[in-house]
Design a protein around this motif. Structure first.
Motif, PDB file in Angstrom:
ATOM      1  N   ILE A 175      50.512  -5.900   2.514  1.00  0.00           N
ATOM      2  CA  ILE A 175      51.271  -4.776   3.048  1.00  0.00           C
ATOM      3  C   ILE A 175      52.383  -4.391   2.076  1.00  0.00           C
ATOM      4  O   ILE A 175      52.621  -3.209   1.796  1.00  0.00           O
ATOM      5  CB  ILE A 175      51.909  -5.161   4.400  1.00  0.00           C
ATOM      6  N   ILE A 176      53.059  -5.414   1.572  1.00  0.00           N
ATOM      7  CA  ILE A 176      54.162  -5.135   0.645  1.00  0.00           C
ATOM      8  C   ILE A 176      53.621  -4.436  -0.593  1.00  0.00           C
ATOM      9  O   ILE A 176      54.163  -3.424  -1.047  1.00  0.00           O
ATOM     10  CB  ILE A 176      54.876  -6.440   0.263  1.00  0.00           C
ATOM     11  N   ALA A 177      52.520  -4.971  -1.118  1.00  0.00           N
ATOM     12  CA  ALA A 177      51.940  -4.378  -2.323  1.00  0.00           C
ATOM     13  C   ALA A 177      51.514  -2.934  -2.047  1.00  0.00           C
ATOM     14  O   ALA A 177      51.730  -2.037  -2.873  1.00  0.00           O
ATOM     15  CB  ALA A 177      50.744  -5.197  -2.789  1.00  0.00           C
ATOM     16  N   LEU A 178      50.964  -2.715  -0.872  1.00  0.00           N
ATOM     17  CA  LEU A 178      50.505  -1.377  -0.509  1.00  0.00           C
ATOM     18  C   LEU A 178      51.684  -0.411  -0.401  1.00  0.00           C
ATOM     19  O   LEU A 178      51.637   0.722  -0.880  1.00  0.00           O
ATOM     20  CB  LEU A 178      49.750  -1.459   0.819  1.00  0.00           C
ATOM     21  N   ASN A 179      52.765  -0.894   0.199  1.00  0.00           N
ATOM     22  CA  ASN A 179      53.965  -0.065   0.261  1.00  0.00           C
ATOM     23  C   ASN A 179      54.432   0.309  -1.134  1.00  0.00           C
ATOM     24  O   ASN A 179      54.847   1.437  -1.386  1.00  0.00           O
ATOM     25  CB  ASN A 179      55.096  -0.809   0.988  1.00  0.00           C
ATOM     26  N   GLY A 180      54.368  -0.665  -2.026  1.00  0.00           N
ATOM     27  CA  GLY A 180      54.760  -0.394  -3.408  1.00  0.00           C
ATOM     28  C   GLY A 180      53.909   0.710  -4.001  1.00  0.00           C
ATOM     29  O   GLY A 180      54.410   1.653  -4.610  1.00  0.00           O
ATOM     30  N   LEU A 181      52.598   0.610  -3.789  1.00  0.00           N
ATOM     31  CA  LEU A 181      51.689   1.625  -4.313  1.00  0.00           C
ATOM     32  C   LEU A 181      52.010   2.997  -3.752  1.00  0.00           C
ATOM     33  O   LEU A 181      52.033   3.994  -4.470  1.00  0.00           O
ATOM     34  CB  LEU A 181      50.246   1.275  -3.942  1.00  0.00           C
ATOM     35  N   ILE A 182      52.272   3.020  -2.458  1.00  0.00           N
ATOM     36  CA  ILE A 182      52.552   4.317  -1.830  1.00  0.00           C
ATOM     37  C   ILE A 182      53.815   4.925  -2.433  1.00  0.00           C
ATOM     38  O   ILE A 182      53.850   6.112  -2.769  1.00  0.00           O
ATOM     39  CB  ILE A 182      52.671   4.154  -0.299  1.00  0.00           C
TER      40      ILE A 182
END
Ligand code: ATP
Ligand code: ATP
Ligand code: MG
Ligand code: MG
Lengths: 309, 515, 325, 381
Positions: free
Chosen positions: D328-335
């Protein structure tokens, strides 16, 4: 008892100060290059984490520390490449993309850790390599010359960075791009190329910073093991006023005070532990106040360069 | 094939032709299907009002702007120029209207930037410095290679720009208003350089608003108006007034008679004032001057001799180390800038881009920089946007600022139009005292005429005006008295009718003008 | 006798067991943890216990476990708790003392759901909240006894996160045990102010070593680096919360391991009876919730082992009261 | 019509960028053997799927918006305030102390006092870096980062000692938390969800900050100082004071966010040793929200809600498909990276659009002013 301590304590503070300073130095010197060319990278901590994991995982599986080091540098460089593309080509707001990369590194390193390792493991990291002769000098030798190779590397980086920034044509380009990209561009200096270089270099060094933790100083990997160290490293660049030696001074000050506060607790100096932990942060600010610096930030810091409009 | 080489070793550019260049900016067509050509061995003037599109056309040629349409031919072959690197490789150099200097670097570093070094990876600043001194010597451009740019006056910075171009030795050199900040002597020396270069086979493009300079040095002239090509003519076949007429579309009178105005009380008094420069060295030494109501006091001097510091000391921007500044008998020596402003002192700073306006603010926002907090522009801490807009519109109209709208960012105006915004703001408040530093620098002839008229109008209204200028013609045309400053000291004050260029020139060079 | 409880319950309630089988509805447990399920510390101790209980009950068919890890944001945890409850989970475990307030807020809305939280003994007097706690000072005391016996320099170093909660409890016990064994011993304690700063934790361990410590201990997830420092310097290490032997098989002497299944078993038994909370559990040496886990690879001298066993026995029979104030 | 479509596209751009990031995330999910459709379904469900979900989103958005508003002010003054975390903490602590002290006072009064206290607490924690910057040239990035760490330790110290819940003080395992606030002191709720009036306060403040920045002389000065301190000083603006003002206000809004977290959500202060346990990293994420909102207070409203939705939805996604929180954290970063990168298309389109419009204008009669002779005044032509 106290007599024994005084010598031990001072040596102890200095030795651990130097160890603590190591990752800060790699990361902050890398960040210095970036900022000197006008790019603020707030993603250092994420780059460090991914670098730390890559180094650890490769060293763990191949049992080759140098491969681990290489892996960390590659991963850091790739993160830098991403940052460079986004900020240079896409003109993305630097601060916020840095935060994005930070989150990505934070999450990705933990995710990979979970998928590939599953639990905390250890490696045999870089051993202490005494420098011949120098390590025999009393006190000094013990403090400075009985460390592992990545510690030496970090300190060597300082004069190298100073040299590159101030004595080479590349350094001249970096400084001018960070100060006045239009002017540099008008003289045929490729702003994009210079910034790509510094951001990727910064990423590589952040990767090394992570590796210095996971396969040299701590020899473990754990999620978020840097716990915001990368942000302090960015702050140290400001402390050092974008000068390699200044960054060194900042990293040493911060780390020494940190190891001093650890000693204060050990020596039972009666102050609450939380207050002791605050000391490095407070003192860093106080020192800056006392040594009022006239240097200003590179003028183009955080400003995307866009020729032709 | 040695005869198509220049002495510097560059290949000569026999002809360079731009065809059908179109370049748009938000709200403006800066160049509309413009044709232009220049050949080796000529100085080709590019002339036009402020905002006509001269700088834009040249930036397209230099690769800084990508045009929407158009082609460029070099020696008859079509070339593409996508970046300054391309144009530099083709042998094109440019001196920019807004200096392209890195302030935190030294002169030598600025010159060396982007050039290959004789020591490979390492810089060779010693060599560069040597060569700079050589060039400085040859061309009479005094400059310290180790000085930092931020330490230099505008005029000195212009010299660095010239040196940079000379050092690189381009085959085609674009000169975008290089003479705007040079003294007449420096201009003469510069023309010597230019003539030499032309004789060597260089091609030069010269932009200037000073018609006599164009008449003096150029072979052909191309005129732009509102981004469109008006035409190209051979200088020998046209007179100065024809040129002005052709450019502006009407007669322009350059000489003025000063109306008799009753000189009033001393409004601004500098009483043995000293202050330091940014470097911490003394910049003003014991300066005493009075400026009276209804007069224009010209302050002549070579740029960098304390003019800027003087103005800043008066306006509260710079701490006064000794002496007193009196504004209408009130001691304002240690007032803040805002307090001085409130006493109706207006100041047109020399570096208007940096000191006088906020690039990313709209024209209206810039128009009220000084008075944003007082009626009618603000009431009880709230901005009165309607009043500001009305005021701005009337200023845009009165000063003929060429802009798509009042909401346009000031920074995207042409050099001359930026000046007009600052001038409009400072003059329109009907100040008690007006400090005007180089008020017409960079303005086209029409605009210059208008500003002069405005200054005289203020004079008639009883304003005490101090006009700082390096342009002796301008100083002598407008001033009641002329003070000359050199190295922070006033060399003397000469009444208008006693002033001659020779006398002033000597004083500017440091000779006392005591009578 | 806690371990036997579930079987008894099962026997007494055959009807319910049958009913469960028919519907093939597994018992649904959700757990919310501040750290990660692999932290070798607090969060992992509970997750491992859940897995053990699941195994015991007959695998995934009997018990479904879902988790939310990394829930250090109290507010997010609250949302997770509410969400699980509304999705019909039978037991929602909020594994962190910081979640108490949220639980107190949410539990009344879901009277049919059982909640558990720790470490504390406070059930807020609600009949659908269980509370659990570890008497970390007990194993800490035993660790302290062994540590003091093995220390040759007479200096011991402790690395802790912040001086509060479970960590403070463990350290108090450890110091008491060490001092009871050797009144002249010096126990240096370093609180590094963070649960995640691995570098500072390991530097704290270095500081202890430089100050003469030959025995180290520490608590919380950031000590993993400190274990390495112990190993490098040949200092002994004592773990807590979970077994850290794997990190440094040569120097880890003993770990106090939390086995929450003791408390979990009892909770599940009560839930099966229809009691959704109101009880508080403490895992102790006595009830087997705290286990002394010795590293087989480390040869503990007989007399020291005997002293440790005596300490365990003393704590269990009450003859040793570990002072925690 | 066309311009309407254009601006619609512009406002959808971040959403499109988010989809692009989610597509990359889908690959990661597939690698983790998770069905992306199910995962993203859960994300949507968690953020907007029900009244409760929407309420949670807005609860999450509230501190993001408040911090983001402060960031708008600071960044407009060219001051980079990374100290939101610390400012929230100090604001929260001061506000909590108000509630713990005035237990006899009426609820509404305590709430008002507490909000004020939060404001003051944040102002102090923002004002210090402001003073340091203006008068001692200490860079604010450095000082605010340091002040965050100091605030955390201060919080740990206070919650372990002077401010500890008396009930905890007596126990062996002293949980570092304050006593719980009285029920009467809670921020009133909107609808039977967790949504509290703090959200409305934040919306109102967004409008206030908008007015402050673009309609008042103070805002004019703050922006002027941010754009060009030289010219501002020349214009009579007191540069250093305005720098302090900007950081002070910025901190105050973050402090307010802290107070509102305590009185609207947590009802007490509790520490897990780090800042984010209390702030939920809103001190950082608020920066992201503000920049998504292009440093415009009104733009920050949807940006904060968008980001709040993402955080809330992602947690739900973790629960439903049981993936590590790390993803989730990584995905937030990507977003974040994708959205911030997408801004360039808006800029490019805007630029193109203006020149196209300009073409159209040019078919109209030329500007009147240019042809009108004005013989009286020697006007510039
Ligand atoms: N970067 C830019 N962005 C937007 N508009 C611009 C930009 N540069 C120039 N312009 C506009 O293009 C037009 C031409 O400007 P340009 O600078 O070429 O004029 P100029 O002829 O050099 O005038 P001056 O004599 O005042 O220097 C002006 O209307 C100006 O406002
Ligand atoms: N950028 C600057 N460069 C040089 N000097 C400055 C600068 N900014 C401020 N100063 C000095 O500080 C003085 C006060 O500046 P300014 O009016 O901007 O601050 P202020 O907001 O009035 O602060 P205060 O009144 O609290 O000192 C100025 O008179 C000047 O001497
Ligand atoms: Mg121009
Ligand atoms: Mg002042």
């Amino acid at each position: 008892m106290t007599e024994v301590f005084s010598a031990t304590v001072i040596i102890g503070i200095l030795t651990s100060g130097i160890r603590l300073a190591t990752p800060y130095l790699y990361a902050a010197i890398g960040e210095t290059f970036g900022q000197r060319s006008g790019v603020l990278n707030l993603g250092v901590d994420g780059q460090m984490l991914l670098g730390a994991f890559a180094a650890f995982y490769v060293a763990f599986t191949t049992e080759n520390l140098w491969l681990g080091l290489l892996a960390a540098m590659i991963v850091g460089a790739l993160m830098g490449l991403g940052m460079a593309y986004v900020t240079v080509n896409l003109h993305a707001e630097q601060g916020i993309s840095g935060i994005g990369f930070y989150l990505f590194g934070l999450g990705m390193s933990e995710l990979l850790f979970k998928m590939l390792l599953g639990t905390v493991e250890t490696v045999k990291g870089f051993p202490i390599t005494p420098v011949p002769l120098l390590s025999k000098i009393p006190v000094i030798g013990e403090i400075f010359f009985q460390q592992n190779i990545l510690v030496y590397g970090a300190f060597l980086l300082v004069p190298i960075a100073w040299f590159i920034l101030n004595k080479t044509t590349l350094g001249l380009k970096i400084r001018s791009v960070g100060e006045n990209p239009e002017a540099a561009d008008s003289l045929g200096v490729s702003v994009a190329r210079v910034r790509y270089f510094t951001i990727i270099l910064g990423g590589t060094l952040s990767g090394l910073a992570g590796a210095s933790m996971s396969i040299a100083l701590l020899n473990v990997f754990q999620q978020n093991m840097t716990s915001g160290l990368g942000f302090i490293a960015v702050a140290l660049v400001y402390f050092g006023a974008w000068r390699a030696w200044g960054v060194l001074a900042g990293a040493l000050l911060f780390s020494m005070v940190n190891s001093m506060q650890l000693w204060m607790q050990v020596l039972n100096i009666p102050i609450p532990s939380d207050i002791a932990v605050m000391l490095p942060y407070i003192l860093t600010i106080i020192v800056l106040v006392a040594t009022v610096s006239r240097v200003r930030a590179p003028s183009a810091l955080t400003k995307p360069f866009d020729r032709g409009h | 094939m040695t005869d198509n080489k220049l002495p510097s070793g560059h290949t000569r550019i026999d002809t360079l032709e731009m065809r059908g260049i179109t370049k748009r900016f938000p709200g403006v067509i800066a160049n509309n299907k413009v044709d232009f050509n220049v050949r080796s061995g000529e100085v080709h003037a590019l002339l036009g009002e402020n905002g006509a599109g001269k700088s834009t056309l040249m930036k397209v040629l230099y690769g800084m702007y990508g045009p929407e349409e158009g082609e460029i031919f070099l020696n008859g072959n079509q070339i593409t120029i996508e970046s300054p690197t391309d144009s530099i490789n083709q042998g094109i150099g440019m001196i920019h209207q807004h200096f392209m200097l890195v302030e935190t670097l030294t002169v030598a570093e600025n010159v060396a930037l982007g050039l290959p070094s004789s020591r490979g990876f390492l810089t060779d600043l010693d060599k560069v410095s040597e060569r700079i001194l050589e060039l400085a010597d040859i061309y009479g451009l005094q400059i310290d290679p180790d000085a930092y740019i931020w330490q230099l006056s505008v005029g000195q910075q212009q010299r660095v720009e010239i040196i940079k171009a000379l050092y690189r030795g381009a085959a085609l050199l674009i000169l975008d208003e290089p003479t705007a900040v040079l003294t007449p002597q420096e201009v003469d020396e510069f023309f010597v350089i230019m003539r030499q270069m032309v004789a060597d086979g260089h091609a030069l493009i010269f932009i200037s608003h000073k018609l006599h300079e164009i008449m003096d040095i150029c072979d052909r002239v191309t005129v732009l108006r509102d981004g469109e090509l008006v035409g190209t003519k051979i200088i020998k076949e046209i007179t100065k007034s024809e040129l002005a007429n052709w450019m502006v579309g009407r007669e322009v009178s350059m000489t003025r008679e000063l109306e008799d105005v009753e000189r009033g009380e001393a409004r601004l008094v500098l009483d043995h004032v000293s202050c330091d420069s940014d470097r911490g060295t003394p910049a003003l030494r014991d300066v005493s001057i009075n400026v009276y109501a209804g007069e224009i006091l010209g302050l002549a001097g070579i740029s960098g001799n304390g003019q800027r510091e003087l103005a800043e000391a008066v306006t509260g921007l710079r701490p006064v180390t000794k002496g007193r500044v009196l504004l209408e008998d009130e001691d304002v020596t240690h007032f803040r800038p805002g307090e001085v402003t409130e006493r109706m002192l207006s100041y047109i700073p020399e570096e208007r881009m940096k000191d006088g306006m906020i690039k990313d603010f709209s024209i209206s926002e810039n128009m009220v920089l000084r008075e944003h907090h007082i009626s009618p522009f603000a009431e009880k801490g709230f901005l009165m946007l309607k009043n500001i807009a009305e005021h701005t519109d009337s200023m845009i109209q009165k000063f003929r600022v060429k802009t798509p709208s009042r909401e346009t960012k000031a920074g995207s105006l042409s050099g001359g139009n930026i000046q007009k915004v600052v001038l409009a703001r400072e003059i329109s408040r009907n100040p008690r005292v007006l400090l005007a530093a180089q008020p017409t620098r960079g303005l086209d002839v029409g605009a210059t005429e208008y500003v002069h008229a405005q200054l005289l109008e203020q004079r008639k209204n009883g304003t005490a005006i101090m006009m700082v200028s390096e342009d002796l013609d301008e100083v002598m045309a407008l001033s009641d008295r002329i003070a000359v400053i050199c190295e922070g000291e006033i060399m003397g004050i000469v009444p208008r009718d006693e002033a001659t260029p020779q006398k002033l020139g000597l004083m500017m060079a440091g000779e006392s003008g005591e009578e | 006798g806690g371990a036997a409880a579930p079987e008894e319950v099962m026997e007494e309630k055959p009807m319910e067991e049958e009913a469960m089988d028919e519907m093939a509805e597994p018992f649904k447990v959700a757990i919310i943890m501040p750290s990660s399920i692999t932290d070798l510390a607090f969060s992992q101790s509970m997750f491992d216990a859940l897995l053990a209980v699941q195994e015991e009950m007959g695998g995934e068919k009997a018990m479904e476990i879902v988790y939310s890890e990394g829930m250090f944001v109290v507010d997010d945890a609250a949302a997770a708790i509410r969400d699980y409850a509304s999705e019909g989970f039978n037991l929602v475990i909020a594994h962190g003392s910081q979640y108490g307030s949220s639980l107190q807020e949410i539990a009344p809305d879901f009277p049919e759901t059982s909640f558990a939280w720790g470490t504390t003994l406070n059930t807020f007097d609600m009949d659908n909240i269980f509370a659990y706690e570890a008497d970390a000072h007990e194993g800490g005391y035993v660790n302290g006894v062994i540590a003091a016996s093995l220390s040759e320099t007479g200096v011991i170093g402790v690395v802790g996160p912040i001086e509060a909660g479970d960590a403070a409890l463990y350290v108090k016990g450890f110091v008491a045990g060490a001092e009871a064994t050797n009144p002249d011993i010096t126990v240096n304690v370093n609180w590094i102010g963070s649960f995640s700063d691995v570098a500072l934790a390991s530097e704290a361990a270095n500081t202890h070593v430089a100050a003469g410590a030959d025995v180290l201990t520490g608590t919380a997830q950031m000590v993993v680096g400190a274990v390495g420092v112990a190993e490098e310097n040949g200092a002994l290490w004592f773990g807590t919360q979970a077994s850290q032997t794997s990190l440094a098989p040569d120097v880890v002497v003993a770990n106090q391991v939390y086995d929450w299944s003791v408390a979990l078993d009892e909770m599940l038994a009560l839930i099966a009876e229809g009691t959704y909370g109101g009880e508080a559990y403490t895992i102790t040496l006595e009830n087997g919730g705290l286990l002394m886990d010795y590293n087989g690879g480390y040869e503990l001298p007989e007399d020291v082992k005997a002293a440790a066993d005596a300490a365990v026995a003393g704590i269990i029979d009450g003859s040793i009261v570990v002072p925690v104030e | 019509m066309r311009s309407r479509l254009n601006s619609l596209f512009d406002s959808l751009l971040p959403v499109l960028a988010t989809f692009a990031a989610l597509a990359v995330g889908a690959v990661m999910l597939i690698i983790l053997r998770v069905n992306p459709a199910e995962a993203y379904g859960a994300l949507w469900e968690g953020a907007f799927g029900s009244t409760n979900a929407m309420a949670e989103t807005l609860v999450k958005a509230t501190p993001l918006l408040l911090v983001g508003l402060g960031i708008c002010i600071a960044f407009r003054a060219s001051v980079i305030n990374i100290g939101g975390e610390g400012q929230m903490i100090i604001g929260g602590i001061l506000a909590t102390q108000v509630g713990l002290t005035f237990t006899e006072a009426p609820g509404w009064l305590v709430i008002i006092l507490a909000i004020f206290a939060g404001f003051i607490g944040g102002a102090i924690w923002g004002g210090i870096p402001g003073l340091l910057k203006a008068y001692f040239r200490v860079n604010e990035i450095l000082s605010t980062v340091m002040m965050n760490a100091i605030a955390v330790q201060l919080m740990n110290f206070l919650l372990r000692g002077p401010m500890i819940d008396p009930a905890q003080a007596e126990k062996a395992s002293k949980i570092p938390q304050t006593a719980r606030l009285l029920d009467a002191f809670r921020l009133p709720r909107l609808a039977p969800t967790r949504l509290h009036v703090g959200f409305l306060i934040a919306i109102v403040l967004a409008i206030v900050v908008y007015i402050l920045l673009w309609r008042t002389t103070l805002g004019y000065r703050i922006r002027a100082v941010g754009q060009n301190p030289h010219a501002s000083r020349y214009g009579g603006i007191r540069v250093r004071r305005r720098i302090v003002t900007a950081l002070l206000l910025s901190g105050a809004l973050a402090g307010l966010a802290g107070a509102i977290q305590v009185y609207g959500v947590n009802y007490r202060m509790i520490t897990d040793g780090s800042a984010s346990g209390f702030t939920g990293s809103a001190g950082f994420n608020g920066i992201v929200a503000a920049l998504f909102g292009q440093l415009h207070p009104i733009g920050t409203i949807p940006a904060a809600i968008f980001f709040g939705a993402l955080l809330v939805g992602a947690n739900k996604m973790q629960r439903v498909v049981q993936i590590p929180s790390a993803l989730i954290i990584a995905l937030n970063g990507l977003i974040v990276v994708f959205v911030v990168s997408s801004a360039i298309w808006r800029k490019r389109r805007q630029r193109r659009r203006v020149s196209v419009e300009n073409d159209e204008e040019n078919t109209l009669p030329p500007d009147l002013g240019a042809n009108v002779p004005s013989p009286e005044e020697a006007q510039i032509s």
